[in-house]
Design an enzyme around this catalytic site. Structure first.
Site, short mmCIF file in Angstrom:
data_model
loop_
_atom_site.label_atom_id
_atom_site.label_comp_id
_atom_site.label_asym_id
_atom_site.label_seq_id
_atom_site.Cartn_x
_atom_site.Cartn_y
_atom_site.Cartn_z
N HIS A 52 -15.06 -1.79 0.15
CA HIS A 52 -15.53 -1.36 1.06
C HIS A 52 -16.23 -0.07 0.64
CE1 HIS A 52 -12.44 -4.41 1.80
NE2 HIS A 52 -13.01 -4.50 3.34
N VAL A 65 0.07 7.27 2.61
CA VAL A 65 -0.83 7.00 3.69
C VAL A 65 -1.50 5.21 3.13
CG1 VAL A 65 -3.91 5.61 4.42
CG2 VAL A 65 -2.79 8.07 3.55
N TRP A 90 3.67 -17.09 6.90
CA TRP A 90 3.78 -16.71 8.34
C TRP A 90 3.42 -15.58 8.52
CZ3 TRP A 90 7.55 -18.67 4.72
CH2 TRP A 90 9.25 -18.24 4.61
N GLY A 147 -0.86 5.62 -0.99
CA GLY A 147 -1.10 6.70 -0.82
C GLY A 147 -1.22 7.79 -2.32
#
Length: 349
Positions: free
Chosen positions: A46, A173, A227, A308
């Site tokens: 990302h 985090v 699930w 993190g």
């Protein structure tokens, strides 16, 4: 094949690419910094990897470079904004900062942002809140790209949630998708020619597999916790749409706007020192983190860490030795930075 590129080189190259794509100097500086920081933290899926797709979305008119968050409703510590399909990063930075401003006044602040676009690395905004001294929670709803548990077709968004705790010795985090592996991570493994460490989805025969390419082909990624992951995804979708008064995932399915086009995002900031002194809170956090990190590893030489902590170590190495980038993607971003806006073979990234 991967290689290491100095952080400043990555950032400046991305900035040039984004200016060529139509962003202003200020927009490009902000977005390039976030993309480069994401890759430096080890989230290249990302970070740098998303740049060509971002440019493609601009070219297709799916991102409004002039869009800015507009206040459409407010009630005490809660505010609602329309993102006008603006740049996902700048919209999300505004919303997270506004949540913190509300928390300074009320102890807690919540911002619902609708009609926005992909925020890239979701953890960016949780890190931002924690580094400013707030407990932070943020999540997003997205178009259907993951099967509901028991289904063999896309039925719910892979809606990530991020949670952050401020800690002077290093923020804690969590940034997690609702699947075992996000599509961006599948692409990272495929580009590197690697198998997944654990099964991440189903192949054409309906068998669980560690082959990232086979999962990308079927788009049957495995919900995290089976699930439980798909149940969480539906609840996050509904809560985001209700709190931001915007689209659900299926509303995004019906529109043409790419990944997360017209999505909703929620940002919550909480002052952790309302009911106890900062020293007491920090000591409590440190005791808990130390106990978790001291857990006995299942393999000799293993090391346990809280969410993190590895990102901080990866960031330090990236700043010293260079940011890990995929050679093919780096070449494409360099081409865009050089003025070639003919984004090619975007699906392979």
């Amino acid at each position: 094949m991967s290689m290491r590129i100095p952080f400043d080189t990555v950032k400046e190259t991305v900035k040039k690419a984004l200016i060529n794509a139509g962003l202003t100097e200020e927009q490009a500086e902000t977005c390039a910094t976030i993309h480069a920081q994401s890759s430096a933290d080890g989230v290249e899926s990302h970070g740098l990897n998303r740049v060509p797709r971002f440019v493609e979305y601009i070219q297709k008119g799916w991102i409004n470079l002039d869009g800015r968050p507009e206040l459409v409703g407010a009630f005490g510590a809660v505010e609602n904004y329309d993102g006008h399909l603006g740049i996902g990063i700048t919209n999300a930075l505004f919303a997270s900062d506004r949540a913190m401003a509300l928390a300074k006044d009320h102890g807690i602040g919540c911002v619902g942002l609708r009609n926005t676009t992909h925020w890239m690395r979701g953890g960016t905004y949780a890190w931002r809140m924690a580094e400013a001294g707030f407990v932070g929670i943020s999540w997003i709803n997205a178009e259907s790209c993951m099967p509901m548990w028991g289904s063999d077709e896309k039925g719910v968004g892979n809606n990530p949630i991020c949670m952050a705790i401020p800690r002077e010795d290093g923020e804690i985090v969590l940034d997690m998708a609702m699947s075992q592996y996000a599509y961006g991570k599948l692409g990272v493994y495929r580009l590197a020619g690697k198998q997944l460490p654990y099964p991440g989805g189903f192949d054409k025969e309906g068998r669980l597999t560690t082959d990232p390419g086979a999962i990308e082909e079927t788009m049957r990624i495995l919900p995290a916790g089976y699930w439980k992951g798909s149940g969480m995804a539906i609840c996050l979708d509904l809560m985001a749409a209700v709190m931001a008064n915007g689209n659900t995932g299926i509303d995004q399915d019906a529109a043409v706007g790419g990944s997360c086009g017209g999505c909703c995002q929620i940002f919550i900031a909480f002052n952790p020192y309302l009911f106890a002194a900062k020293e007491e809170v920090q000591a409590k956090i440190n005791r808990r983190v130390a106990a978790a990190d001291a857990s006995h590893p299942e393999r000799e030489g293993g090391k346990i860490s809280c969410p993190g902590e590895r990102s901080v170590a990866t960031r330090a190495r990236s700043m010293k030795e260079g940011v890990v980038v995929d050679e093919a993607i780096w070449e494409q971003v360099c081409a865009i930075a050089g003025g070639d806006l003919g984004v090619k073979d975007i699906a392979s990234f």
